[in-house]
Design an enzyme around this catalytic site. Structure first.
Site, mmCIF file in Angstrom:
data_model
loop_
_atom_site.group_PDB
_atom_site.id
_atom_site.type_symbol
_atom_site.label_atom_id
_atom_site.label_comp_id
_atom_site.label_asym_id
_atom_site.label_seq_id
_atom_site.Cartn_x
_atom_site.Cartn_y
_atom_site.Cartn_z
ATOM 1 N N PRO A 9 -36.223 106.923 -17.244
ATOM 2 C CA PRO A 9 -36.650 107.004 -18.468
ATOM 3 C C PRO A 9 -38.108 106.524 -18.810
ATOM 4 O O PRO A 9 -38.476 105.637 -18.118
ATOM 5 C CB PRO A 9 -35.618 106.117 -19.228
ATOM 6 N N ASN A 10 -38.958 107.341 -19.810
ATOM 7 C CA ASN A 10 -40.199 106.874 -20.297
ATOM 8 C C ASN A 10 -41.119 107.420 -19.260
ATOM 9 O O ASN A 10 -42.335 107.198 -19.400
ATOM 10 C CB ASN A 10 -40.157 105.219 -20.619
ATOM 11 N N ARG A 17 -48.219 105.719 -22.377
ATOM 12 C CA ARG A 17 -47.315 104.743 -22.149
ATOM 13 C C ARG A 17 -48.175 103.596 -21.419
ATOM 14 O O ARG A 17 -48.414 103.650 -20.295
ATOM 15 C CB ARG A 17 -46.139 105.022 -21.399
ATOM 16 N N TYR A 22 -49.516 101.549 -16.222
ATOM 17 C CA TYR A 22 -49.146 102.844 -15.425
ATOM 18 C C TYR A 22 -50.307 103.845 -15.227
ATOM 19 O O TYR A 22 -50.038 104.812 -14.639
ATOM 20 C CB TYR A 22 -48.042 103.571 -16.036
ATOM 21 N N ASN A 73 -37.609 106.778 -8.918
ATOM 22 C CA ASN A 73 -38.044 106.041 -9.635
ATOM 23 C C ASN A 73 -36.914 105.879 -10.743
ATOM 24 O O ASN A 73 -37.383 106.595 -11.727
ATOM 25 C CB ASN A 73 -39.425 106.179 -10.216
ATOM 26 N N ALA A 76 -36.664 101.960 -16.138
ATOM 27 C CA ALA A 76 -35.845 100.611 -16.428
ATOM 28 C C ALA A 76 -34.315 100.675 -16.032
ATOM 29 O O ALA A 76 -33.839 99.515 -15.862
ATOM 30 C CB ALA A 76 -35.876 100.753 -17.835
ATOM 31 N N GLU A 97 -36.856 104.132 -2.941
ATOM 32 C CA GLU A 97 -37.160 103.780 -4.084
ATOM 33 C C GLU A 97 -38.466 103.655 -4.381
ATOM 34 O O GLU A 97 -39.341 103.031 -3.608
ATOM 35 C CB GLU A 97 -36.448 102.590 -4.324
ATOM 36 N N HIS A 99 -41.804 102.480 -7.239
ATOM 37 C CA HIS A 99 -42.211 102.217 -8.796
ATOM 38 C C HIS A 99 -43.844 102.209 -8.533
ATOM 39 O O HIS A 99 -44.333 101.698 -7.749
ATOM 40 C CB HIS A 99 -41.964 100.576 -8.923
ATOM 41 N N ARG A 106 -44.296 91.326 -12.218
ATOM 42 C CA ARG A 106 -44.349 91.379 -13.512
ATOM 43 C C ARG A 106 -43.274 90.174 -14.134
ATOM 44 O O ARG A 106 -43.013 89.219 -13.721
ATOM 45 C CB ARG A 106 -44.055 93.000 -13.816
HETATM 46 C C1 DQA Z 1 -41.379 101.207 -13.297
HETATM 47 C C2 DQA Z 1 -41.064 99.773 -13.204
HETATM 48 C C3 DQA Z 1 -39.774 99.416 -14.209
HETATM 49 O O1 DQA Z 1 -39.564 98.157 -14.433
HETATM 50 C C4 DQA Z 1 -40.111 100.301 -15.655
HETATM 51 O O2 DQA Z 1 -38.813 99.709 -16.332
HETATM 52 C C5 DQA Z 1 -40.669 101.509 -15.695
HETATM 53 C C6 DQA Z 1 -41.445 101.846 -14.554
HETATM 54 C C7 DQA Z 1 -42.628 101.758 -12.364
HETATM 55 O O3 DQA Z 1 -42.695 102.827 -12.092
HETATM 56 O O4 DQA Z 1 -43.604 100.752 -12.249
HETATM 57 O O5 DQA Z 1 -40.135 102.229 -16.410
HETATM 58 O O6 DQA Z 1 -40.294 101.802 -12.539
#
Ligand code: DQA
Length: 140
Positions: A9-10, A17, A22, A73, A76, A97, A99, A106
């Site tokens: 998501p997102n 964003r 990011y 990835n 959240a 995984e 990120h 963070r």
């Molecule tokens: C994320 C880190 C997560 O904590 C966050 O909720 C994201 C992006 C990252 O790529 O750094 O949406 O996975």
């Protein structure tokens, strides 16, 4: 190898964003980056993005017997989703995984990852390059 890359998501909002965290590049640029990285490593890559936990569970289940590896990835859902962890356990496909940000430096709640319990490797804090590092895992 046949690799499924899942973005949660997102991540489709990249560029808009929180660019300080990011980056300014958008999601289309990320997809292009992943496709090119996969090509350079000789992988056959399929990309999937969803803002919905159940859809992510569904795509993981449908990867069974089809894909050799998963790069995910979970965004959240990293920090909340037992369902995604269980789906990855169910299919038993080697998973890396990723990120974009450094989740270790963070907020406290970002330091815990359900997916890390099953992931062969976790790459964080490298921006787009993290996806290439994840794909490199499958060259071994
Ligand atoms: C994320 C880190 C997560 O904590 C966050 O909720 C994201 C992006 C990252 O790529 O750094 O949406 O996975």
């Amino acid at each position: 190898m046949k690799i499924l890359v899942i973005n949660g998501p997102n991540l489709n909002m990249l560029g808009i964003r929180e660019p300080d965290i990011y980056g300014k590049q958008d999601f289309k640029e990320l997809e292009l980056y992943i496709r090119e990285a996969a090509k350079s490593l000789g992988h056959d890559v399929t990309l999937f993005q969803s803002n919905h936990e159940g859809e992510i569970v569904d795509i993981i289940q449908s990867a069974y017997g089809v894909f050799d590896g998963i790069v995910i990835n979970p965004a959240a859902y990293t920090h909340t989703s037992v369902a995604i962890l269980d789906a990855l356990k169910a299919v038993g496909i080697p998973t890396v995984e990723v990120h974009l940000s450094d989740i270790s430096s963070r907020e406290e709640f970002r330091k815990f990852s359900y997916v890390s319990m099953i992931a062969k490797k976790t790459v964080y804090g490298l921006g787009f390059e993290g996806y290439k590092k994840a794909l490199e895992y499958f060259c071994k």
